[in-house]
Enzyme design. Structure first.
Site, PDB file in Angstrom:
ATOM      1  N   CYS A 249       0.859  -1.201   0.000  1.00 43.76           N
ATOM      2  CA  CYS A 249       0.000   0.000   0.000  1.00 43.76           C
ATOM      3  C   CYS A 249       0.890   1.245   0.000  1.00 43.76           C
ATOM      4  O   CYS A 249       0.802   2.091   0.884  1.00 43.76           O
ATOM      5  CB  CYS A 249      -0.942   0.003   1.193  1.00 43.76           C
ATOM      6  SG  CYS A 249      -1.822  -1.557   1.475  1.00 43.76           S
ATOM      7  N   ALA A 250       1.745   1.365  -1.021  1.00 46.16           N
ATOM      8  CA  ALA A 250       2.907   2.248  -0.964  1.00 46.16           C
ATOM      9  C   ALA A 250       2.657   3.708  -1.336  1.00 46.16           C
ATOM     10  O   ALA A 250       3.468   4.567  -0.978  1.00 46.16           O
ATOM     11  CB  ALA A 250       4.006   1.689  -1.870  1.00 46.16           C
ATOM     12  N   PRO A 252       1.681   7.594  -1.533  1.00 42.99           N
ATOM     13  CA  PRO A 252       2.308   8.202  -2.721  1.00 42.99           C
ATOM     14  C   PRO A 252       3.815   8.006  -2.816  1.00 42.99           C
ATOM     15  O   PRO A 252       4.457   8.598  -3.679  1.00 42.99           O
ATOM     16  CB  PRO A 252       1.971   9.682  -2.539  1.00 42.99           C
ATOM     17  CG  PRO A 252       1.963   9.871  -1.056  1.00 42.99           C
ATOM     18  CD  PRO A 252       1.388   8.594  -0.489  1.00 42.99           C
ATOM     19  N   GLY A 253       4.387   7.192  -1.919  1.00 44.10           N
ATOM     20  CA  GLY A 253       5.792   6.848  -2.054  1.00 44.10           C
ATOM     21  C   GLY A 253       6.728   7.522  -1.081  1.00 44.10           C
ATOM     22  O   GLY A 253       7.942   7.367  -1.191  1.00 44.10           O
ATOM     23  N   GLY A 254       6.189   8.263  -0.115  1.00 42.48           N
ATOM     24  CA  GLY A 254       7.053   8.927   0.866  1.00 42.48           C
ATOM     25  C   GLY A 254       7.859   7.937   1.681  1.00 42.48           C
ATOM     26  O   GLY A 254       9.080   8.077   1.851  1.00 42.48           O
ATOM     27  N   LYS A 255       7.181   6.909   2.196  1.00 47.17           N
ATOM     28  CA  LYS A 255       7.875   5.906   3.004  1.00 47.17           C
ATOM     29  C   LYS A 255       8.774   5.041   2.122  1.00 47.17           C
ATOM     30  O   LYS A 255       9.849   4.605   2.556  1.00 47.17           O
ATOM     31  CB  LYS A 255       6.860   5.050   3.757  1.00 47.17           C
ATOM     32  CG  LYS A 255       5.986   5.848   4.736  1.00 47.17           C
ATOM     33  CD  LYS A 255       4.993   4.942   5.445  1.00 47.17           C
ATOM     34  CE  LYS A 255       4.052   5.723   6.366  1.00 47.17           C
ATOM     35  NZ  LYS A 255       3.062   6.511   5.601  1.00 47.17           N
ATOM     36  N   GLU A 271       0.901  -0.917  -5.057  1.00 51.47           N
ATOM     37  CA  GLU A 271      -0.207   0.023  -4.879  1.00 51.47           C
ATOM     38  C   GLU A 271      -1.332  -0.371  -5.825  1.00 51.47           C
ATOM     39  O   GLU A 271      -1.101  -0.672  -7.000  1.00 51.47           O
ATOM     40  CB  GLU A 271       0.250   1.450  -5.152  1.00 51.47           C
ATOM     41  CG  GLU A 271      -0.861   2.487  -5.158  1.00 51.47           C
ATOM     42  CD  GLU A 271      -1.678   2.530  -3.869  1.00 51.47           C
ATOM     43  OE1 GLU A 271      -2.919   2.578  -3.963  1.00 51.47           O
ATOM     44  OE2 GLU A 271      -1.073   2.506  -2.775  1.00 51.47           O
ATOM     45  N   ASP A 297      -3.343  -5.542  -6.282  1.00 46.61           N
ATOM     46  CA  ASP A 297      -3.989  -5.683  -4.982  1.00 46.61           C
ATOM     47  C   ASP A 297      -3.014  -6.465  -4.103  1.00 46.61           C
ATOM     48  O   ASP A 297      -2.782  -7.646  -4.324  1.00 46.61           O
ATOM     49  CB  ASP A 297      -5.310  -6.441  -5.135  1.00 46.61           C
ATOM     50  CG  ASP A 297      -6.017  -6.679  -3.817  1.00 46.61           C
ATOM     51  OD1 ASP A 297      -5.432  -6.387  -2.745  1.00 46.61           O
ATOM     52  OD2 ASP A 297      -7.146  -7.197  -3.840  1.00 46.61           O
ATOM     53  N   CYS A 370      -2.428   5.496  10.029  1.00 48.25           N
ATOM     54  CA  CYS A 370      -2.514   6.900  10.461  1.00 48.25           C
ATOM     55  C   CYS A 370      -3.863   7.096  11.157  1.00 48.25           C
ATOM     56  O   CYS A 370      -4.685   7.922  10.762  1.00 48.25           O
ATOM     57  CB  CYS A 370      -2.343   7.854   9.287  1.00 48.25           C
ATOM     58  SG  CYS A 370      -3.429   7.558   7.883  1.00 48.25           S
TER      59      CYS A 370
END
Length: 433
Positions: A249-250, A252-255, A271, A297, A370
């Site tokens: 579940c990546a 928008p790619g920040g992590k 994603e 998925d 979150c």
């Protein structure tokens, strides 16, 4: 408002606000706005979203009967601007009335709009004071949300709810492959930005908002925008060179970027949403980092893990209520309810089980949401641990029991490892034994 007339921006904001009240997310509704008008509309929409209950309360108080939906939305946008006092109040009235006159469906309501707005200006202080006696107005949240927060946070609930009404500061993550946080602070000072402070291990907080194009080093990949609480994910997972890593579940790619900044790893980012997946590639491109990015998925493991890889580290940033980030997304309390929380908890349990099946022995999985809801946090990991005897919680800095719930917070100084400016998160670190 740049070159865009305020009356034009007000009407476009009203139409956008109407979509949000009908169930669209702020991001989704604003995503349909293009061109030079977008910054003005975005500012107006966020202002009314942060005062949603107050502006609706005022309109109900001043109008003898409900106006047409579009006119209601326009007046609510105008009330928010008047309350903010960022523009001369009579300018707001004049431009709102002009917007009404220019719209054929509302033109005959110009006198009504003018009368309501001028009455509000005359009675503003008393009206706002009366409205603020209502908790839903005071905290800009529905009753169920306030009740839930008070159950979770007890005596601290009202302080947390109040903080979530404030505009959040801009937090950057320093790319240590390019520059140290200390040297980046010096760079900011050299560029005339003197209100920056360190937060957490890799974070810098800026108290004066600015476009990304005006952030020194952003386009060169020296920094990224990421909440300090969110930055903990990669730090807790703590990958080492050579590891095989999955960011589930990546988007928008920040992590994803942060994990790659920390170590040279073989990283797969999954994603489901093709549009959001594109943002992962854009972020990695700016940072000059590489990962295998797939649209899939993540729960349907067989569809994307055809090599039957086992991963040394897995970050499961699971779909959740987002109840910890409503400070940044003030529409969240109205997009979700308790039934959604329960439904999301089932999805999280499903994904935990699926990700556990592809974790290598002695590998570590970080469960992250979150959210501050116990159903998505401590309740979730207790059930997971009880049903997986090969899972043990691993202590990490600030979390001797292997898990931590972080409330939204903004107060110096830092605790050990835990940033003083942050959104709300829950983290739990498991190891397969």
């Amino acid at each position: 408002m740049s070159k865009v007339a305020l009356s034009t921006a007000l009407m476009e904001a009203a139409k956008t606000w109407q979509k949000i009240k009908e169930g669209s997310s702020i991001d989704g509704a604003l995503g349909q706005i293009k061109g030079e008008i977008k910054p003005a509309v975005q500012s107006l929409v966020y202002a009314v979203a942060r005062r949603r209950v107050l502006t609706q309360w005022i309109l109900k108080k001043l109008a003898s009967k409900p106006p047409k939906p579009l006119l209601s939305s326009l007046l609510e946008v105008a009330f928010a601007q008047a309350v903010l006092s960022e523009k001369k109040p009579f300018t707001v009235v004049d431009q709102t009335v002009r917007a009404v006159k220019k719209d054929p469906s509302l033109a005959n309501a110009a006198n009504f709009a003018n009368a309501v707005l001028r009455k509000f200006l005359r009675e503003q202080e008393a009206l706002v004071a009366e409205a603020m006696k209502n908790d839903e107005v005071k905290f800009n949240a529905p009753a169920w949300w306030i009740k839930k927060y008070r159950l979770i946070f007890g005596k601290d609930a009202d302080a947390v709810l109040s903080l979530q009404q404030k505009h959040p500061p801009l937090v950057l993550r320093v790319n240590r492959r390019r520059i140290s946080p200390e040297d980046y602070l010096k760079k900011l000072e050299e560029n005339g930005i003197k209100d920056a402070l360190r937060v957490g291990q890799d974070g810098i907080v800026l108290f004066s908002p600015r476009p990304v194009s005006d952030i020194p080093g952003f386009l060169d990949g020296e920094v990224s925008i990421q909440d300090a609480g969110s930055q903990l994910a990669a730090q807790i997972l703590n990958p080492s060179d050579g590891m095989v890593v999955l960011d589930a579940c990546a988007a928008p790619g920040g992590k994803t970027g942060h994990l790659l900044e920390m170590a040279d790893v073989d990283l797969t980012a999954i994603e489901k949403d093709p549009v959001r997946t594109k943002r992962i590639g854009e972020n990695l491109g700016r940072l000059d980092l590489k990962a295998e990015v797939r649209v899939a998925d993540v729960g349907d493991v067989a569809s994307w893990n055809v090599e039957k890889k086992l991963f040394d580290r897995i970050l499961l940033d699971a779909p959740c209520s987002a109840s910890g980030i409503s400070r940044r997304h003030p529409d969240i309390p109205w997009l979700k309810d308790l039934s959604d929380v329960k439904s999301l908890a089932k999805t999280q349990a499903y994904l935990l089980d699926k990700m556990w099946s592809i974790l290598a022995k002695k590998g570590r999985l970080l469960y992250a949401v979150c959210s501050v809801m116990p159903e998505e946090g401590i309740d979730q990991i207790k059930e997971f641990a009880a049903s997986h005897p090969d899972a043990k919680l691993v202590p990490f800095k600030g979390a001797p029991e292997g898990w931590i719930r972080l409330s939204p917070h903004e107060d110096a100084p830092d605790l050990e490892f835990i940033p003083w400016v942050r959104d709300g998160f829950f983290y739990a670190l498991f190891e397969k034994i």
